[in-house]
Design an enzyme around this catalytic site. Structure first.
Site, PDB file in Angstrom:
ATOM      1  N   THR A  22     -32.167  18.979 -31.720  1.00 40.12           N
ATOM      2  CA  THR A  22     -31.235  20.051 -31.327  1.00 40.12           C
ATOM      3  C   THR A  22     -31.090  19.996 -29.799  1.00 40.12           C
ATOM      4  OG1 THR A  22     -32.875  21.750 -30.824  1.00 40.12           O
ATOM      5  CG2 THR A  22     -32.276  21.507 -33.152  1.00 40.12           C
TER       6      THR A  22
ATOM      7  N   TYR B 199     -43.997  28.615 -22.996  1.00 43.13           N
ATOM      8  CA  TYR B 199     -43.386  28.427 -24.330  1.00 43.13           C
ATOM      9  C   TYR B 199     -44.452  28.377 -25.413  1.00 43.13           C
ATOM     10  CZ  TYR B 199     -40.761  26.162 -28.122  1.00 43.13           C
ATOM     11  OH  TYR B 199     -40.193  25.844 -29.334  1.00 43.13           O
TER      12      TYR B 199
ATOM     13  N   ASP C  73     -27.778  39.657 -26.481  1.00 36.93           N
ATOM     14  CA  ASP C  73     -28.988  39.110 -25.863  1.00 36.93           C
ATOM     15  C   ASP C  73     -30.166  39.657 -26.669  1.00 36.93           C
ATOM     16  OD1 ASP C  73     -31.271  38.690 -24.349  1.00 36.93           O
ATOM     17  OD2 ASP C  73     -30.275  39.108 -22.441  1.00 36.93           O
TER      18      ASP C  73
END
Ligand code: NAP
Length: 253
Positions: free
Chosen positions: A189, A154, A62
């Protein structure tokens, strides 16, 4: 071969831009450490690299965990003795305007995108400093400069990565380390595919994306990988602190 005998670490290597870059780095002669949470995806990319005669090391980690980043870089040093290239492609995009996203979404986005970039740079740059050379490629987004909205955490995280990239490029230039960011447009993607699933009319949203790029299409991960190779290799020997937009012209208008 542009990365012959180089050691590269790529985070987010199980999918999309990270996977395409890891494959290309290996094809150009690098031994590649593949980092991701997705164990099955990592194994598939590693098998592809090995099938073509390359060398890959799978590191299930992670990126937001300091202990796992430190242990991951140590494994690379134990296996191969140095780190020449680091590309930090792991990331998430959860969507939402600022009034809707809760603290958990903000914290998770920043933990993976920003802290995950910092942690892998923090650990991987030390052997680079000791060696007096290295190339670091971070991954921002064209949205940090020209946002479509509705993805506040984001976009903020990608702006942070851009600023982080520039300031560490200044700090470490004299030590022989170059640091640059890729700023991709919409790339085909799983990440944008998941964003589309959140839209009321996914096909209409896909059409908006296509039209928003002056080139009239979205990009392919291999097109970003070729830009990553440029920044990772000696082809960009006098390039540092740059934000390289691989966005079909999105930010040009
Ligand atoms: P992707 O296909 O979803 O790949 C991202 C990879 O990161 C996935 O394998 C994901 O694993 C992994 N990951 C997520 N959280 C992680 C964590 N905590 N630790 C380790 N690995 C983790 O996305 P992509 O499109 O290739 O994106 C790569 C980078 O490009 C991201 O930083 C993204 O923000 C950036 N970017 C993408 C686009 C685009 O349109 N695709 C545009 C601009 C910038 P899981 O699948 O298990 O979550």
């Amino acid at each position: 071969m542009k990365l012959k005998d180089r050691i590269a670490i790529v985070t987010g290597a199980a999918s999309g831009i990270g996977a395409a870059s890891a494959r290309l780095f290996a094809a150009e002669g690098a031994r590649v450490a593949l980092v991701d949470l997705d164990e099955g995806g990592l194994a598939a990319v590693a098998d592809e690299i090995r099938a073509k005669g390359g060398e890959a090391l799978e590191i299930v980690a992670d990126v937001s965990r300091d202990d796992q980043a430190g242990a991951g870089v140590d494994r690379v040093l134990q296996a191969w003795g140095k780190v020449d290239v680091l590309m930090t492609a792991a990331g998430i995009s959860l969507g939402g305007t600022v009034d809707k996203i809760d603290e958990a979404i903000w914290d998770r986005t920043f933990a993976i995108n920003v802290k995950g970039t910092y942690l892998w740079v923090h650990h991987a740059i030390r052997p680079m400093i000791a060696a007096g050379s290295g190339a670091i490629v971070t991954v921002g987004s064209q949205l940090a400069q020209a946002s479509l909205g509705k993805n506040a955490a984001y976009v903020a995280s990608k702006g942070a990565i851009a600023s982080f990239t520039k300031t560490i490029a200044v700090d470490h230039a004299a030590q022989g380390i170059r640091v640059n960011a890729l700023m991709p447009g919409v790339i085909d993607t799983p990440m944008p595919a998941r964003s589309l699933q959140r839209q009321a009319d996914p096909e209409a949203a896909r059409q908006v994306w296509r039209q928003r790029h002056p080139m009239g299409r979205i990009g392919q991960p291999e097109e970003v990988a070729r830009a990553a190779l440029f920044l990772a290799s000696d082809d960009s020997s006098f390039v540092t602190g740059t934000l390289l937009f691989v966005d079909g012209g999105w930010t040009a208008h």
